[in-house]
Design an enzyme around this catalytic site. Structure first.
Site, PDB file in Angstrom:
ATOM      1  N   TRP A  28       0.828  -1.211   0.000  1.00 41.60           N
ATOM      2  CA  TRP A  28       0.000   0.000   0.000  1.00 41.60           C
ATOM      3  C   TRP A  28       0.857   1.255   0.000  1.00 41.60           C
ATOM      4  O   TRP A  28       0.371   2.350  -0.285  1.00 41.60           O
ATOM      5  CB  TRP A  28      -0.919   0.004   1.219  1.00 41.60           C
ATOM      6  CG  TRP A  28      -0.189   0.219   2.531  1.00 41.60           C
ATOM      7  CD1 TRP A  28       0.843  -0.517   3.037  1.00 41.60           C
ATOM      8  CD2 TRP A  28      -0.435   1.248   3.489  1.00 41.60           C
ATOM      9  NE1 TRP A  28       1.250  -0.023   4.257  1.00 41.60           N
ATOM     10  CE2 TRP A  28       0.483   1.059   4.562  1.00 41.60           C
ATOM     11  CE3 TRP A  28      -1.343   2.299   3.573  1.00 41.60           C
ATOM     12  CZ2 TRP A  28       0.527   1.892   5.681  1.00 41.60           C
ATOM     13  CZ3 TRP A  28      -1.309   3.120   4.693  1.00 41.60           C
ATOM     14  CH2 TRP A  28      -0.382   2.917   5.725  1.00 41.60           C
ATOM     15  N   ASP A  29       2.136   1.088   0.318  1.00 34.23           N
ATOM     16  CA  ASP A  29       3.066   2.217   0.360  1.00 34.23           C
ATOM     17  C   ASP A  29       2.974   3.068  -0.902  1.00 34.23           C
ATOM     18  O   ASP A  29       3.055   4.292  -0.859  1.00 34.23           O
ATOM     19  CB  ASP A  29       4.519   1.733   0.466  1.00 34.23           C
ATOM     20  CG  ASP A  29       4.761   0.748   1.580  1.00 34.23           C
ATOM     21  OD1 ASP A  29       3.782   0.196   2.109  1.00 34.23           O
ATOM     22  OD2 ASP A  29       5.932   0.518   1.909  1.00 34.23           O
ATOM     23  N   GLU A  87       0.844  -2.337  12.683  1.00 34.76           N
ATOM     24  CA  GLU A  87       1.007  -3.794  12.711  1.00 34.76           C
ATOM     25  C   GLU A  87       1.347  -4.335  14.095  1.00 34.76           C
ATOM     26  O   GLU A  87       1.628  -5.526  14.239  1.00 34.76           O
ATOM     27  CB  GLU A  87       2.062  -4.205  11.686  1.00 34.76           C
ATOM     28  CG  GLU A  87       1.614  -3.911  10.262  1.00 34.76           C
ATOM     29  CD  GLU A  87       2.672  -4.218   9.226  1.00 34.76           C
ATOM     30  OE1 GLU A  87       3.796  -4.606   9.616  1.00 34.76           O
ATOM     31  OE2 GLU A  87       2.382  -4.070   8.024  1.00 34.76           O
ATOM     32  N   LYS A  94       3.215   0.725  16.074  1.00 31.10           N
ATOM     33  CA  LYS A  94       4.415   0.661  15.239  1.00 31.10           C
ATOM     34  C   LYS A  94       4.550   1.921  14.391  1.00 31.10           C
ATOM     35  O   LYS A  94       5.651   2.377  14.100  1.00 31.10           O
ATOM     36  CB  LYS A  94       4.340  -0.575  14.340  1.00 31.10           C
ATOM     37  CG  LYS A  94       5.533  -0.781  13.423  1.00 31.10           C
ATOM     38  CD  LYS A  94       5.315  -2.001  12.529  1.00 31.10           C
ATOM     39  CE  LYS A  94       6.487  -2.202  11.574  1.00 31.10           C
ATOM     40  NZ  LYS A  94       6.239  -3.319  10.632  1.00 31.10           N
ATOM     41  N   GLN A  95       3.399   2.483  13.996  1.00 30.13           N
ATOM     42  CA  GLN A  95       3.401   3.603  13.053  1.00 30.13           C
ATOM     43  C   GLN A  95       2.087   4.367  13.144  1.00 30.13           C
ATOM     44  O   GLN A  95       1.165   3.967  13.852  1.00 30.13           O
ATOM     45  CB  GLN A  95       3.580   3.068  11.638  1.00 30.13           C
ATOM     46  CG  GLN A  95       2.436   2.169  11.183  1.00 30.13           C
ATOM     47  CD  GLN A  95       2.868   1.158  10.155  1.00 30.13           C
ATOM     48  OE1 GLN A  95       3.402   0.115  10.484  1.00 30.13           O
ATOM     49  NE2 GLN A  95       2.650   1.481   8.894  1.00 30.13           N
TER      50      GLN A  95
END
Length: 765
Positions: free
Chosen positions: A352-353, A479, A591-592
């Site tokens: 998806w980046d 994640e 995580k993000q």
């Protein structure tokens, strides 16, 4: 002016990282920055050349395999190595090596405005022979198959017999690291040599993958500017071209390498490559350098970002943009892998980046290239439909979490297939493209169908409960939190997807009714189904906590304990390498960016106070173990007025690979973060947004800078934005006048009258 990155000392500890940093590519092929002459015996190296989307198929081995687990995966293949050139001096044949003898001078440069790399060396052999060497290499943006090397040898105190051995080697392997889930494990040997050919001055090797039945070929030819003798050494898996001559003056060897494969060149890539090499063999390095410069002049005209006040960050932004360009696929077979074409991390898969972090760069600077990246997703739409059926959905398309040719490659479904949001991410990118270009042909040929099929996925995944449309058992971008109900990011992106599926139908009804009629017949769309999309979007449940005034990441996130950050050793980051996933899932630890990312992409879904309070809440519990995170926090810090914090995050994103802050640059560059650097400036500091209402800007400037400048393409216009400590200036450089929003107010932008807004103590009145 920071148009080059350089290394002025030979640092053995940094060679693996420099292989990634100095890679050259053109979207079709990528060549890691390995030394032509190689290193020393036993030295670590990831010697690699890659063709975008050229892959083999390998089995996924499970201890316990359940229904709909992917059985195989695709893996980017390290293809034929044409980099190698060994040089020997004198009758005793002393081999040139930077790790023997004395290095008197060493420089290494990647020229981002000219599109080539070089090494400049002054070397004395163990026997006292002294020469100067220059190694140049270029991967052509004009001829996608072409990788050229030029090696200059200049005598200093040695004059005599010199031998140059150029190798084309089909005996190559992929890099593996079983200890790191971010790198492939097993399946190192993916190619077999199917043919070796010597025809005139040209040598060719053809290889075949083991299971995908794809062929790749490399044809190479060498020439010298002085008299020489040529002979060949043909082995089973490689061919050497041996050039022998008397070194009495400057000798310049040119090596032209042509790569072809069955995806782009049909079932005879060797013959096609040989013919092309013969056709292009008359080109000189200077010819190609001139063409390369012309191509890059046009790219930088639209893409360059100028920063006055920080040379290191200026270097970082240009470095990141250049490598994005080098990695972007230009055909329906390819996209941008997580590591681009710079390395084998994540096995060359597309995530998806691309849509969320990389397409925005090209969308605003090179819309045609953005379009090609989006068409790739349409090319695998049928496989996304198949995956949806496999996952039990009666309708719709579920795009794979990681893939090359369209099949799901993720073996760990909690942080893979469960990330259904990828389908909404792709839909979001399609909508952004349409808003920026108003490309009706794209909507007719690709956009509407993809938006409809992804909307159908949400209707079959979600359900109504107490009047709200809810989506269960999914994973958001974070994640460290998997398989949850009502992930805010997923729900709000699905809402956007559903709305725009209906809007795309309305657009076609207005502008292309015949196309709509055909599409309705093909997809069996009814007016009742369209009404259900609108209803579900309006009823979409978006978690909100009134006590904290934030959007919880999901239904149970706030019920968990907060991770003990104070007592987590620094060496335990990234957490995924030191803690079992279940341990991480039990805590509030991100995580993000997840909810914070949703607030950036769809800011109008929440008021400013919720966005601000959510930012502060999640900032405390986000590790930024993912390189996709810092840029988003920079953007949102700028939005809520915390410029110092935004600047701190921007520094991290701008030089992540140059400074190897994540410790794994050797595996390849972090492409999403590279796009995020541009986004942090343009969407963050400059406040650019693209919505149905049009283009808006609200620039601010960090106190560390004197000024910054960038340009964009929007609705066929070329617009420049300049910001300094005195204010903002917006110029229409090309195209018809248009209305934009600047600091919340509508303005008419014309060629004759730039918009100028003056700051008062760094702010707009």
């Amino acid at each position: 002016m920071s148009w080059s990155i350089s290394s002025n000392q030979l640092n053995i500890e940094n060679l693996l990282n420099e292989e990634s940093l100095f890679f050259t590519g053109n979207g079709y092929i990528g060549v890691r920055g390995n030394f032509e002459e190689k290193y020393y015996d036993g030295a670590s190296s990831i010697r690699g050349t890659y063709i975008n989307a050229f892959h083999d198929i390998t089995d996924i081995n499970y201890g316990e395999k359940l229904y709909a687990f992917p059985e195989t995966q695709q893996k980017l293949v390290n293809v034929i190595d044409a980099q190698t050139v060994q040089i020997y001096f004198g009758e005793e044949e002393e081999r040139f090596s930077l790790f023997e003898g004395e290095v008197i001078q060493y420089e290494r440069h990647l020229h981002m405005d000219k599109g080539f790399s070089e090494r400049v060396i002054h070397w004395r052999s163990p026997g006292g022979k002294e020469v100067k060497l220059k190694f140049k290499r270029l991967t052509s943006f004009i001829y996608k198959e072409l990788f050229i090397q030029e090696i200059t040898i200049e005598p200093v105190n040695f004059f005599g017999k010199t031998k140059v051995v150029s190798t084309v080697n089909g005996d190559v392997s992929n890099f593996v690291d079983p200890s790191d889930p971010r790198v492939g494990s097993g399946h190192a040997k993916l190619l077999t040599v199917s043919d070796t050919v010597i025809e005139g001055d040209f040598v060719s090797i053809e290889t075949k993958t083991k299971r995908s039945n794809l062929y790749a070929a490399c044809t190479s030819t060498c020439r010298l500017n002085i008299d020489f003798q040529r002979e060949y050494v043909k082995n089973e898996k490689s061919v050497e071209t041996v050039l022998t001559f008397e070194l009495t003056e400057k000798a310049i060897m040119t090596k032209i390498n042509i790569y072809t494969d069955t995806l782009r060149h049909g079932d005879r890539p060797l013959r096609t490559g040989l013919d092309l090499c013969q056709k292009l063999s008359c080109l000189t390095f200077n010819d190609l350098k001139e063409q390369q410069k012309h191509y890059l002049d046009k790219f930088w005209l639209y893409a360059d970002v100028e920063i006055s006040g920080d040379q290191a960050l200026q270097e970082g932004i240009r470095f990141n943009l250049f490598h994005l360009l080098q990695s972007a696929g230009r055909d329906r077979f390819s996209n941008i892998a997580a590591k681009g074409l710079s390395g084998e991390g994540y096995e060359g898969h597309y995530f998806w980046d691309t849509e969320i972090y990389m397409v925005p760069v090209f969308l605003m600077t090179n819309p045609e290239l953005a379009k090609q990246l989006l068409i790739y997703r349409y090319s695998i739409l049928d496989k996304a439909r198949e995956r949806a059926r496999e996952m039990g959905h009666r309708k719709g398309a579920l795009f794979p979490w990681r893939t090359i040719s369209g099949g799901e490659c993720s073996s760990y479904f909690p942080a893979g297939t469960a990330q259904y949001h990828i389908s909404a991410d792709i839909a979001y990118s399609y909508v952004q493209y349409y808003l920026v270009t108003k490309d009706l042909d794209f909507l007719k040929s690709y956009g509407a169908e993809l938006l409809i099929e992804t909307a159908r996925l949400w209707m079959d995944t979600g359900h109504y409960h107490e009047g709200k449309f809810k989506i269960d058992a999914v994973t958001g971008p974070d994640e460290y939190t998997c398989i949850v109900n009502n992930n805010y990011y997923t729900n709000v992106m699905a809402k956007h997807n559903l709305r725009w599926a209906a809007k795309s139908v309305a657009e076609l009804e207005k502008h292309a009714p015949d196309t709509l009629a055909s599409l309705k017949a093909k997809l069996e769309i009814t007016d009742e189904e369209i009404a259900e999309w609108i209803k579900a979007a309006e009823a979409m449940y978006l978690p909100y906590d009134p006590t904290l005034n934030i959007n919880p990441q999901d239904d149970t996130f706030l019920q968990k304990q907060v991770w003990d950050f104070d007592n987590t050793p620094k060496e335990h980051y990234p957490l995924l390498l030191h803690y079992h996933p279940l341990t991480l899932y039990r805590y509030q630890v991100c995580k993000q960016a997840d909810t914070v990312l949703a607030h950036f992409l769809l800011e109008d879904e929440q008021d400013e106070s919720v966005i601000r309070d959510s930012y502060h809440y999640y900032e405390k519990i986000t590790t930024h173990d993912s390189s996709l995170s810092s840029c988003v926090f920079s953007i949102m810090a700028a939005k809520i007025g915390e410029l110092d914090k935004a600047y701190e995050y921007f520094i991290e994103t701008a030089r992540l690979d140059l400074d190897n802050t994540h410790g794994n640059t050797k595996d390849g560059l972090h492409m999403a973060n590279m796009g995020g650097t541009w986004m942090a400036i343009v969407y963050g500091f400059a406040g650019l947004r693209i919505k149905e209402s049009g283009l808006s800007l609200a620039p601010v400037i960090p106190k560390q800078w004197q000024s910054y400048r960038f340009s964009i393409q929007y609705l066929g216009r070329h617009i420049s934005v300049s910001v300094d400590t005195k204010g903002t200036k917006v110029n229409l450089l090309n195209g018809e006048e248009l209305t934009i929003k600047l600091y919340g107010k509508k303005h008419q932008l014309t060629k004759d009258e730039p918009l100028e807004i003056t700051f008062n103590n760094g702010r707009v009145d």
